[in-house]
Design an enzyme around this catalytic site. Structure first.
Site, PDB file in Angstrom:
ATOM      1  N   HIS A  47      37.346  34.878  40.863  1.00 34.11           N
ATOM      2  CA  HIS A  47      38.429  35.593  41.557  1.00 34.11           C
ATOM      3  C   HIS A  47      39.139  34.654  42.542  1.00 34.11           C
ATOM      4  O   HIS A  47      38.835  34.671  43.743  1.00 34.11           O
ATOM      5  CB  HIS A  47      37.864  36.802  42.307  1.00 34.11           C
ATOM      6  CG  HIS A  47      37.553  37.957  41.429  1.00 34.11           C
ATOM      7  ND1 HIS A  47      38.476  38.945  41.130  1.00 34.11           N
ATOM      8  CD2 HIS A  47      36.421  38.283  40.759  1.00 34.11           C
ATOM      9  CE1 HIS A  47      37.922  39.841  40.335  1.00 34.11           C
ATOM     10  NE2 HIS A  47      36.677  39.461  40.083  1.00 34.11           N
ATOM     11  N   GLU A  82      41.930  34.875  43.889  1.00 38.18           N
ATOM     12  CA  GLU A  82      42.683  35.614  44.915  1.00 38.18           C
ATOM     13  C   GLU A  82      41.815  35.935  46.135  1.00 38.18           C
ATOM     14  O   GLU A  82      42.339  36.273  47.211  1.00 38.18           O
ATOM     15  CB  GLU A  82      43.269  36.905  44.332  1.00 38.18           C
ATOM     16  CG  GLU A  82      42.308  38.069  44.187  1.00 38.18           C
ATOM     17  CD  GLU A  82      41.333  37.966  43.024  1.00 38.18           C
ATOM     18  OE1 GLU A  82      40.494  38.871  42.871  1.00 38.18           O
ATOM     19  OE2 GLU A  82      41.432  36.989  42.259  1.00 38.18           O
ATOM     20  N   CYS A 126      39.165  37.293  35.734  1.00 33.97           N
ATOM     21  CA  CYS A 126      37.957  38.087  35.510  1.00 33.97           C
ATOM     22  C   CYS A 126      38.134  39.026  34.304  1.00 33.97           C
ATOM     23  O   CYS A 126      38.099  38.571  33.175  1.00 33.97           O
ATOM     24  CB  CYS A 126      37.566  38.839  36.777  1.00 33.97           C
ATOM     25  SG  CYS A 126      35.853  39.427  36.769  1.00 33.97           S
TER      26      CYS A 126
END
Length: 241
Positions: A221, A223, A121
């Protein structure tokens, strides 16, 4: 640094950038070096050892790079528009010059050292600006919708199309549905960067650095999802150093 083996139990050290913010714990309210725990868990689950990197200054950057096997440039606040020659938009967040200086130096050093990295990002945006690129400061004004960050403070999702010949494509295939939360994006690609994934509205969602052993940036994202393949690929490349 070396090959992972059962006898040594080697797990590569993966640095993750953090940021300074006011935080509260117990009776304290103080400035802290923060990072969502999802980054740490993703690196650990992928087989790496996470190492937090606070934006404490640029003088130790070369030592940091020498001590790591790979690095994740985490998401967060908007990049200062003056760093790519633009005036600050009313929707652009307050600059964080200390973090910008640190991460710009760290990106340059990682590229110079051919250190494997994954830029997430804001991290992808930092990479683009370091390479001379320009950002869209408020994406809804360009694409006409809020789909890339639909609800404030809540992660959304959307599909992306991926070039199958790219490194990202070889990891994820030709498409994926990814966690997303961003209001800025690439406007003009920086030198040596190649766009390898897009949304239906043609926003660049992933880039790769030509000539680098593993230099990936994703606008989403990873994660925040259950798909660890990007982190696993980073850790595998880092272990191979």
């Amino acid at each position: 640094m070396g090959e992972p083996t059962q006898s040594t139990g080697f797990r590569p050290l993966i640095g993750i950038t953090t940021y300074f913010e006011a935080a509260r714990w117990g009776v304290w309210v103080r400035e802290a070096a923060l990072l969502p725990v999802s980054y740490l868990r993703s690196v650990e689950r992928a087989g790496g050892v996470p190492v937090l990197l606070p934006p404490a200054g640029t003088r130790g950057v070369d030592s940091i790079i020498r001590g790591l096997d790979g690095i994740v440039f985490a998401g967060g606040a908007d990049v200062d528009p003056s760093l790519y020659g633009d005036e600050r938009h009313e929707k652009t967040g307050e600059p964080q010059p200390q973090r910008d200086r640190f991460e710009f130096a760290l990106v340059r050093a990682a590229i110079e050292a051919d250190l494997p990295f994954l830029a997430v990002c804001r991290g992808m945006q930092v990479l683009n600006v370091v390479r001379g690129g320009v950002l869209i400061q408020h994406l809804p004004e360009v694409v006409g919708h809020e789909g890339h960050a639909l609800t404030p403070g809540k992660m959304g999702s959307h599909p992306v199309q991926i070039s199958v010949t790219s490194t990202v494509g070889k990891i994820l295939g030709d498409h994926a549905t990814v966690p997303t939360y961003h209001h800025q994006a690439v406007k003009r690609l920086g030198s040596g960067l190649v766009a390898v994934a897009w949304t239906d509205d043609q926003v660049v969602e992933a880039v790769e650095l030509e000539g680098h052993r593993f230099g990936l940036g994703v606008q989403w994202h990873p994660e925040e999802g259950d798909d660890l393949r990007l982190f696993e690929a980073l850790v595998a490349e880092a272990a191979g150093r």
